[in-house]
Design an enzyme around this catalytic site. Structure first.
Site, PDB file in Angstrom:
ATOM      1  N   THR A  27       0.926  -1.202  -0.046  1.00 53.12           N
ATOM      2  CA  THR A  27       0.231  -0.051   0.135  1.00 53.12           C
ATOM      3  C   THR A  27       0.972   1.317  -0.002  1.00 53.12           C
ATOM      4  O   THR A  27       2.027   1.281   0.334  1.00 53.12           O
ATOM      5  CB  THR A  27      -0.854   0.178   1.157  1.00 53.12           C
ATOM      6  N   ALA A  64       3.408  -0.982   4.659  1.00 54.12           N
ATOM      7  CA  ALA A  64       2.515   0.310   5.301  1.00 54.12           C
ATOM      8  C   ALA A  64       3.667   1.278   5.357  1.00 54.12           C
ATOM      9  O   ALA A  64       4.680   1.119   5.935  1.00 54.12           O
ATOM     10  CB  ALA A  64       2.129  -0.083   6.502  1.00 54.12           C
ATOM     11  N   VAL A  90       7.603  -1.988   7.003  1.00 56.49           N
ATOM     12  CA  VAL A  90       7.362  -0.842   6.826  1.00 56.49           C
ATOM     13  C   VAL A  90       8.031  -0.087   5.740  1.00 56.49           C
ATOM     14  O   VAL A  90       9.258  -0.387   5.384  1.00 56.49           O
ATOM     15  CB  VAL A  90       8.145  -0.076   8.212  1.00 56.49           C
ATOM     16  N   LYS A  91       7.178   0.802   4.859  1.00 53.19           N
ATOM     17  CA  LYS A  91       8.007   1.249   3.829  1.00 53.19           C
ATOM     18  C   LYS A  91       8.625   2.819   3.996  1.00 53.19           C
ATOM     19  O   LYS A  91       7.799   3.531   4.731  1.00 53.19           O
ATOM     20  CB  LYS A  91       6.914   1.402   2.555  1.00 53.19           C
ATOM     21  N   CYS A  92       9.850   2.776   3.585  1.00 53.09           N
ATOM     22  CA  CYS A  92      10.496   4.172   3.881  1.00 53.09           C
ATOM     23  C   CYS A  92      11.114   4.746   2.682  1.00 53.09           C
ATOM     24  O   CYS A  92      11.442   3.890   1.772  1.00 53.09           O
ATOM     25  CB  CYS A  92      11.828   4.056   4.986  1.00 53.09           C
TER      26      CYS A  92
END
Length: 223
Positions: A27, A64, A90-92
């Protein structure tokens, strides 16, 4: 190659899961914004609740994305997102601040998806920062007359050279040929919009062949 679905739509995720080919979900804020009924009243808590609902459906990683710009804020938000479910990744973003956050979060055992990657140099940095996934955006490169799949091929080659464990997750997929090319190159994951998943199934010869079989079957039944 693993198939993720690139959406925040719960019904699309359920439908993809029912097909039996779903390995995970990605997402981003733009995808979440598409399905929000009342964006003016959509809070961070609502966002976390929505990610939790996705995790209840999907059997696999759910990416996310952090929505802050400084390393300290990304770390705090990343830890919070990771606490939602064991499957949260976790998307960074691949920025200087993002790299700092990636290194800290990955060092504490949180899986990271390095996003908005558009060059081999960025992909090298993501791997060295401990990212579990790197997301080259092929469609957005194609949009500016650059060969997106050439970037994927470069990243796969570099990672093979140094045996980086980071998985290459091809993102911003626009059509079935992107999926085929990613598979031929040897990418680990393709994250695919639901519409394109449906297009992967289609072939005119399958349709005409099936119609012929059904017509002949009807003759047999009625004979």
């Amino acid at each position: 190659m693993k198939f993720f679905i690139d959406t925040a739509d719960l019904e699309e995720i359920k439908a993809a899961k029912d097909l039996g080919v779903l390995d995970g979900v990605t997402t981003n804020p733009s995808l979440v914004a598409k399905i929000v009924q009342d964006p003016d009243n959509f809070t961070y808590k609502d966002f976390k609740d929505h990610i939790a609902r996705i995790c209840e459906i999907a059997d696999g990683p759910v990416s996310a994305e952090v929505t802050t710009l400084t390393a300290g804020e990304m770390i705090a938000q990343g830890e919070d997102l990771a606490s939602i479910d064991d499957n949260v990744v976790v998307k960074c973003p691949l920025t200087l601040e993002g790299l700092k956050a990636m290194r800290h979060l990955s060092g504490s055992g949180i899986r990271i998806n390095a996003t908005l990657v558009f060059s081999p140099a960025q992909a090298i940095l993501a791997a060295k920062a401990g990212a579990a996934y790197v997301s080259p955006f092929v469609g957005r490169l194609d949009d500016i007359s650059t060969e997106g799949m050439a970037l994927v091929e470069q990243i796969v080659g570099i990672y093979d050279n140094y045996r980086f464990p980071t998985e290459v997750l091809v993102a911003s997929i626009r059509h079935p040929q992107h999926v085929v090319e990613a598979a031929l190159i040897g990418a680990d994951v393709a994250t695919i919009p639901y519409k394109v998943i449906g297009q992967l199934v289609k072939h005119p010869l399958t349709d005409t062949g099936l119609k012929r079989f059904m017509d002949d079957a009807a003759v047999i039944r009625n004979g």
